[in-house]
Scaffold this motif. Structure first.
Motif, mmCIF file in Angstrom:
data_model
loop_
_atom_site.group_PDB
_atom_site.id
_atom_site.type_symbol
_atom_site.label_atom_id
_atom_site.label_comp_id
_atom_site.label_asym_id
_atom_site.label_seq_id
_atom_site.Cartn_x
_atom_site.Cartn_y
_atom_site.Cartn_z
ATOM 1 N N ASN A 46 0.781 -1.205 -0.053
ATOM 2 C CA ASN A 46 0.006 -0.038 -0.026
ATOM 3 C C ASN A 46 0.920 1.357 -0.131
ATOM 4 O OD1 ASN A 46 -2.770 0.962 0.060
ATOM 5 N ND2 ASN A 46 -2.454 1.582 2.059
ATOM 6 N N LYS A 47 1.884 1.332 -0.697
ATOM 7 C CA LYS A 47 2.848 2.430 -0.899
ATOM 8 C C LYS A 47 3.422 3.067 0.686
ATOM 9 C CE LYS A 47 0.479 5.364 -3.422
ATOM 10 N NZ LYS A 47 0.478 6.360 -4.128
ATOM 11 N N ARG A 48 3.357 1.923 1.487
ATOM 12 C CA ARG A 48 3.861 2.553 2.823
ATOM 13 C C ARG A 48 2.928 3.535 3.528
ATOM 14 N NH1 ARG A 48 10.496 2.450 2.324
ATOM 15 N NH2 ARG A 48 10.703 0.591 1.446
ATOM 16 N N GLU A 49 1.617 3.265 3.168
ATOM 17 C CA GLU A 49 0.525 4.135 3.891
ATOM 18 C C GLU A 49 -0.336 3.425 4.583
ATOM 19 O OE1 GLU A 49 -1.259 6.341 0.444
ATOM 20 O OE2 GLU A 49 0.705 7.403 0.132
ATOM 21 N N PRO A 50 -0.952 4.084 5.677
ATOM 22 C CA PRO A 50 -1.964 3.333 6.214
ATOM 23 C C PRO A 50 -2.914 2.489 5.539
ATOM 24 C CG PRO A 50 -1.646 5.554 7.203
ATOM 25 C CD PRO A 50 -0.917 5.537 5.875
ATOM 26 N N SER A 51 -3.357 1.534 6.079
ATOM 27 C CA SER A 51 -4.288 0.523 5.418
ATOM 28 C C SER A 51 -5.403 0.119 6.215
ATOM 29 C CB SER A 51 -3.585 -0.611 4.776
ATOM 30 O OG SER A 51 -4.261 -1.526 3.946
ATOM 31 N N PRO A 52 -6.689 0.373 5.986
ATOM 32 C CA PRO A 52 -7.613 -0.049 6.826
ATOM 33 C C PRO A 52 -7.914 -1.573 6.461
ATOM 34 C CG PRO A 52 -8.735 1.500 5.224
ATOM 35 C CD PRO A 52 -7.163 1.448 5.027
ATOM 36 N N GLN A 53 -8.241 -2.465 7.123
ATOM 37 C CA GLN A 53 -8.537 -4.000 7.050
ATOM 38 C C GLN A 53 -9.628 -4.728 7.797
ATOM 39 O OE1 GLN A 53 -4.796 -5.449 8.088
ATOM 40 N NE2 GLN A 53 -3.705 -4.525 6.246
ATOM 41 N N GLY A 54 -10.371 -5.682 7.525
ATOM 42 C CA GLY A 54 -11.265 -6.126 8.162
ATOM 43 C C GLY A 54 -11.265 -7.647 7.867
ATOM 44 N N ALA A 55 -11.758 -8.486 9.102
ATOM 45 C CA ALA A 55 -11.861 -9.836 8.739
ATOM 46 C C ALA A 55 -13.117 -10.618 9.371
ATOM 47 C CB ALA A 55 -10.549 -10.572 9.327
ATOM 48 N N VAL A 56 -13.470 -11.781 8.826
ATOM 49 C CA VAL A 56 -14.619 -12.502 9.352
ATOM 50 C C VAL A 56 -14.237 -13.934 9.365
ATOM 51 C CG1 VAL A 56 -17.012 -13.133 9.313
ATOM 52 C CG2 VAL A 56 -16.401 -10.813 8.708
ATOM 53 N N THR A 57 -14.510 -14.534 10.580
ATOM 54 C CA THR A 57 -14.015 -15.967 10.642
ATOM 55 C C THR A 57 -15.031 -16.742 11.123
ATOM 56 O OG1 THR A 57 -11.421 -15.208 10.902
ATOM 57 C CG2 THR A 57 -12.216 -17.642 11.186
ATOM 58 N N LEU A 58 -15.467 -18.156 10.887
ATOM 59 C CA LEU A 58 -16.217 -18.941 11.214
ATOM 60 C C LEU A 58 -15.464 -20.238 11.680
ATOM 61 C CD1 LEU A 58 -18.936 -19.714 12.029
ATOM 62 C CD2 LEU A 58 -19.420 -20.637 9.605
ATOM 63 N N THR A 59 -15.587 -20.439 12.862
ATOM 64 C CA THR A 59 -14.677 -21.670 13.035
ATOM 65 C C THR A 59 -15.809 -22.659 13.904
ATOM 66 O OG1 THR A 59 -14.473 -20.882 15.511
ATOM 67 C CG2 THR A 59 -12.549 -20.537 13.939
ATOM 68 N N GLY A 60 -15.209 -24.150 13.627
ATOM 69 C CA GLY A 60 -16.236 -25.079 13.790
ATOM 70 C C GLY A 60 -15.472 -26.137 14.610
ATOM 71 N N PRO A 61 -16.164 -27.312 14.656
ATOM 72 C CA PRO A 61 -15.643 -28.647 15.166
ATOM 73 C C PRO A 61 -14.481 -29.179 14.546
ATOM 74 C CG PRO A 61 -17.567 -29.115 14.261
ATOM 75 C CD PRO A 61 -17.428 -27.661 14.143
ATOM 76 N N ASP A 62 -13.690 -29.722 15.235
ATOM 77 C CA ASP A 62 -12.629 -30.437 14.591
ATOM 78 C C ASP A 62 -11.712 -29.917 13.960
ATOM 79 O OD1 ASP A 62 -13.725 -33.038 15.570
ATOM 80 O OD2 ASP A 62 -15.157 -33.137 13.783
#
Length: 205
Positions: free
Chosen positions: A52-68
């Motif tokens: 990102n050209k060494r500039e600030p970068s907003p980010q986001g994530a969503v994770t669904l975890t399950g069994p095993d």
């Protein structure tokens, strides 16, 4: 899956049980958890290179975890590769999943991982989006943790051929909110030298 320097972190998570079972077997229903997070990085670095050209970068994530040990996740960030015209992507959107497996005290994390750049218009040329199969092996020993990573791509970004990446990371937990880590990695791509680039090794702390 990124090595980044954090400037500001804000996270929100939601967990719960998403189970479908008869009431008589409710106590045996497998647990599921949904988590989400947003943050701003001072720079988004991927394998030693700024995205990102060494500039600030907003980010986001969503994770669904399950069994095993199974999970699926989606992660997004702003990017700027400094490519000319409309071919320069402004967004990276990653979609991946996997499974954690215990191998005699070593955590094996196997991840099919897709890097998507939906706004990169390459006008029929090589695509920016690409797929990797990532293997991570992590061993914890007290406050220390060691991770080895191998990633393989049948066609790396922008049509540069087969890609391979090897890395090793060691971290030490100082307390419940502070740790220190060091990482060294090597990226090589089949056709890098024909595209004005080259294989490289990097390290960071």
């Amino acid at each position: 899956m990124k090595t980044m320097t954090k400037l500001l972190l804000g996270a929100a998570s939601l967990t719960g049980l998403l189970a479908v079972a008869a009431p008589a077997f409710a106590q045996d229903a497998p647990p599921w958890a949904l988590t989400a997070a947003v943050d701003i990085q001072s720079d988004y670095k991927f394998r030693g290179l700024s995205q990102n050209k060494r500039e600030p970068s907003p980010q986001g994530a969503v994770t669904l975890t399950g069994p095993d040990g199974f999970y699926v996740s989606s992660w997004a960030s702003t990017v700027d590769w400094q490519m000319g015209g409309q071919s320069n992507p402004g967004v990276e959107w990653d979609i991946y999943g996997g499974k954690h497996t215990d191998l005699w005290g070593v955590d094996w994390n196997l991840m099919p991982y897709y890097y998507a750049y939906p706004d990169a218009n390459t006008f029929g040329g090589p695509k920016a989006s690409y797929f990797e199969l990532i293997n991570q092996f992590t061993k914890a020993a007290g406050p220390f943790s060691f991770t080895a990573t191998w990633a393989w791509s049948p066609q790396f970004t922008l049509g540069t051929g087969t890609g391979n990446y090897l890395a090793g990371l060691a971290s030490y937990t100082i307390n419940d909110w502070l740790s220190i880590s060091g990482n060294v990695g090597h990226q090589w791509v089949q056709a890098a030298k024909y595209n004005g680039s080259s294989d490289y090794t990097y390290a960071d702390i």
